[in-house]
Design a protein around this motif. Structure first.
Motif, PDB file in Angstrom:
ATOM      1  N   UNK A  61       3.734  16.302  10.255  1.00  0.00           N
ATOM      2  CA  UNK A  61       2.572  17.190  10.095  1.00  0.00           C
ATOM      3  C   UNK A  61       2.548  18.231  11.221  1.00  0.00           C
ATOM      4  N   UNK A  62       2.984  17.822  12.402  1.00  0.00           N
ATOM      5  CA  UNK A  62       3.008  18.764  13.538  1.00  0.00           C
ATOM      6  C   UNK A  62       3.992  19.903  13.289  1.00  0.00           C
ATOM      7  N   UNK A  63       4.957  19.686  12.389  1.00  0.00           N
ATOM      8  CA  UNK A  63       5.890  20.764  11.986  1.00  0.00           C
ATOM      9  C   UNK A  63       5.288  21.612  10.869  1.00  0.00           C
ATOM     10  N   UNK A  64       4.055  21.246  10.443  1.00  0.00           N
ATOM     11  CA  UNK A  64       3.417  21.988   9.353  1.00  0.00           C
ATOM     12  C   UNK A  64       3.771  21.454   7.978  1.00  0.00           C
ATOM     13  N   UNK A  65       4.353  20.246   7.917  1.00  0.00           N
ATOM     14  CA  UNK A  65       4.792  19.699   6.630  1.00  0.00           C
ATOM     15  C   UNK A  65       3.680  18.901   5.968  1.00  0.00           C
ATOM     16  N   UNK A  66       3.757  18.817   4.631  1.00  0.00           N
ATOM     17  CA  UNK A  66       2.705  18.191   3.828  1.00  0.00           C
ATOM     18  C   UNK A  66       3.085  16.737   3.541  1.00  0.00           C
ATOM     19  N   UNK A  67       2.632  15.818   4.387  1.00  0.00           N
ATOM     20  CA  UNK A  67       2.980  14.401   4.209  1.00  0.00           C
ATOM     21  C   UNK A  67       1.748  13.534   4.431  1.00  0.00           C
ATOM     22  N   UNK A  68       1.780  12.328   3.883  1.00  0.00           N
ATOM     23  CA  UNK A  68       0.762  11.334   4.172  1.00  0.00           C
ATOM     24  C   UNK A  68       1.446   9.981   4.347  1.00  0.00           C
ATOM     25  N   UNK A  69       0.734   9.027   4.939  1.00  0.00           N
ATOM     26  CA  UNK A  69       1.305   7.697   5.169  1.00  0.00           C
ATOM     27  C   UNK A  69       0.470   6.649   4.456  1.00  0.00           C
ATOM     28  N   UNK A  70       1.159   5.701   3.833  1.00  0.00           N
ATOM     29  CA  UNK A  70       0.445   4.608   3.148  1.00  0.00           C
ATOM     30  C   UNK A  70       1.294   3.339   3.272  1.00  0.00           C
ATOM     31  N   UNK A  71       0.748   2.317   3.936  1.00  0.00           N
ATOM     32  CA  UNK A  71       1.510   1.080   4.150  1.00  0.00           C
ATOM     33  C   UNK A  71       1.594   0.246   2.881  1.00  0.00           C
ATOM     34  N   UNK A  72       2.755  -0.368   2.662  1.00  0.00           N
ATOM     35  CA  UNK A  72       2.932  -1.314   1.545  1.00  0.00           C
ATOM     36  C   UNK A  72       4.116  -2.214   1.858  1.00  0.00           C
ATOM     37  N   UNK A  73       3.904  -3.506   1.709  1.00  0.00           N
ATOM     38  CA  UNK A  73       4.996  -4.478   1.848  1.00  0.00           C
ATOM     39  C   UNK A  73       5.696  -4.552   0.501  1.00  0.00           C
ATOM     40  N   UNK A  74       6.990  -4.289   0.482  1.00  0.00           N
ATOM     41  CA  UNK A  74       7.702  -4.221  -0.812  1.00  0.00           C
ATOM     42  C   UNK A  74       7.866  -5.584  -1.469  1.00  0.00           C
ATOM     43  N   UNK A  75       7.553  -6.628  -0.744  1.00  0.00           N
ATOM     44  CA  UNK A  75       7.597  -7.965  -1.338  1.00  0.00           C
ATOM     45  C   UNK A  75       6.256  -8.399  -1.907  1.00  0.00           C
ATOM     46  N   UNK A  76       5.232  -7.549  -1.771  1.00  0.00           N
ATOM     47  CA  UNK A  76       3.898  -7.872  -2.305  1.00  0.00           C
ATOM     48  C   UNK A  76       3.576  -6.857  -3.404  1.00  0.00           C
ATOM     49  N   UNK A  77       3.617  -7.343  -4.643  1.00  0.00           N
ATOM     50  CA  UNK A  77       3.594  -6.417  -5.769  1.00  0.00           C
ATOM     51  C   UNK A  77       2.264  -5.668  -5.905  1.00  0.00           C
ATOM     52  N   UNK A  78       1.147  -6.289  -5.469  1.00  0.00           N
ATOM     53  CA  UNK A  78      -0.118  -5.557  -5.542  1.00  0.00           C
ATOM     54  C   UNK A  78      -0.085  -4.359  -4.589  1.00  0.00           C
ATOM     55  N   UNK A  79       0.582  -4.528  -3.441  1.00  0.00           N
ATOM     56  CA  UNK A  79       0.689  -3.417  -2.480  1.00  0.00           C
ATOM     57  C   UNK A  79       1.637  -2.338  -3.015  1.00  0.00           C
ATOM     58  N   UNK A  80       2.685  -2.774  -3.710  1.00  0.00           N
ATOM     59  CA  UNK A  80       3.640  -1.817  -4.296  1.00  0.00           C
ATOM     60  C   UNK A  80       2.913  -0.936  -5.319  1.00  0.00           C
ATOM     61  N   UNK A  81       2.115  -1.560  -6.161  1.00  0.00           N
ATOM     62  CA  UNK A  81       1.398  -0.788  -7.189  1.00  0.00           C
ATOM     63  C   UNK A  81       0.338   0.110  -6.548  1.00  0.00           C
ATOM     64  N   UNK A  82      -0.302  -0.401  -5.487  1.00  0.00           N
ATOM     65  CA  UNK A  82      -1.312   0.412  -4.801  1.00  0.00           C
ATOM     66  C   UNK A  82      -0.681   1.641  -4.144  1.00  0.00           C
ATOM     67  N   UNK A  83       0.571   1.520  -3.715  1.00  0.00           N
ATOM     68  CA  UNK A  83       1.283   2.668  -3.125  1.00  0.00           C
ATOM     69  C   UNK A  83       1.435   3.782  -4.162  1.00  0.00           C
ATOM     70  N   UNK A  84       1.891   3.407  -5.351  1.00  0.00           N
ATOM     71  CA  UNK A  84       2.040   4.424  -6.414  1.00  0.00           C
ATOM     72  C   UNK A  84       0.685   5.043  -6.743  1.00  0.00           C
TER      73      UNK A  84
END
Ligand SMILES: NC(=O)c1ccc[n+]([C@@H]2O[C@H](COP(=O)([O-])OP(=O)(O)OC[C@H]3O[C@@H](n4cnc5c(N)ncnc54)[C@H](OP(=O)(O)O)[C@@H]3O)[C@@H](O)[C@H]2O)c1
Length: 257
Positions: free
Chosen positions: A57-80
């Motif tokens: 973001x400090x470079x002016x880029x359009x990004x966001x962060x969202x944590x998800x454990x790839x072994x926890x399927x509810x978190x995987x779906x919440x990421x999408x």
């Protein structure tokens, strides 16, 4: 044909990159963002992806962060869901996060290790592909890039379960290419060789192993995370419009030596 460089531009595209807090994932996320994509960076630890996102973001880029454990399927779906809610859809998915908690011959691994490796390295990517399918289809297509490994093509000693998971990821890539091609969704796999990241530190910090690799490396050096970015950018962009189901090596020539 339009200017070839135009075909590498990702302006207006939305990407998710898993395992983006360091190593290959962080390098690919930065590359996609610099090519114009809005990028959702994910890993298990929110602070870790927040830090990389803040640098971009400090470079002016359009990004966001969202944590998800790839072994926890509810978190995987919440990421999408988070990516779609924030940016309106998903065009590019890079399944990069992986784990390898065990080393040694396969008889030393138990059911728990098998389940963990397959969950994070194969089931999580499948569920994430599934979770972005409708959005990609509605946006007239997308590009899925699965980060496999040379171990997925030919098992390396001591990483048997990991190799199985990475071979499965190649097969998942090919099945998606077959099933979703008519929806405009492409899927390709990248197989890195030995890349100097935290993941592989036990290998590249061992001089005997490094010497063995170097003897088999036509390019005469180990890889760096940045060595994977150009290929990922190509596969993410319209420049690779006719590539699907492909398995691309980025291994310094290791597999042909
Ligand atoms: N390095 C190599 O030599 C090599 C060779 C062939 C293939 N690869 C593949 O390249 C990919 C990236 O590896 P790397 O070398 O860049 O490793 P790395 O530097 O250790 O990065 C791994 C990333 O995955 C995240 N992660 C780990 N477990 C996770 C989980 N359960 N759920 C979600 N995120 C998780 C980590 O972040 P958190 O700790 O914050 O979760 C980190 O962002 C992997 O698929 C690996 O198999 C690497």
């Amino acid at each position: 044909m339009t200017d070839i460089w135009q075909r590498f531009q990702l302006a207006g595209k939305v990407a998710i990159v898993t395992g983006a807090s360091r190593g290959i994932g962080a390098a690919i996320a930065g590359g996609l963002a610099r090519a114009g994509a809005a990028v959702v960076l994910s890993s298990r630890k929110q602070e870790a992806v927040d830090k990389v996102a803040a640098e971009l973001q400090a470079e002016g880029l359009n990004v966001m962060a969202h944590a998800a454990h790839m072994g926890r399927m509810s978190e995987v779906e919440a990421l999408a869901e988070a990516a779609i809610a924030h940016y309106g859809g998903v065009d590019i998915l890079v399944n990069n996060a992986a784990t390898n908690p065990v080393y040694g011959p396969i008889q030393q691994s138990d059911e728990r290790a098998f389940d963990k490796i397959i969950d994070v390295n194969l089931k999580g990517p499948f569920m994430l592909c599934r979770a972005v399918y409708a959005s990609m289809k509605a946006r007239d297509g997308g590009s899925i890039i699965n980060i496999s490994s040379i171990g997925g093509l030919k098992p390396e000693p001591g990483i048997g379960l990991y190799s199985i998971s990475k071979a499965g990821l190649i097969s998942l890539t090919q099945v998606i290419a077959q099933d979703w091609g008519r929806d405009g969704i492409r899927a390709n796999a990248i197989c890195p060789g030995l890349i100097r990241t935290r993941f592989s530190a036990a290998l590249w910090q061992n001089d005997a192993i490094v010497q063995r690799f170097l003897r088999h490396l036509p390019l005469g050096r180990l890889g760096e995370a940045d060595d994977i970015v150009g290929l990922a950018l190509f596969l993410a962009s319209p420049a690779s419009a006719y590539c699907t189901g492909g398995v691309f090596l980025a291994d310094g020539g290791y597999m042909v030596a």
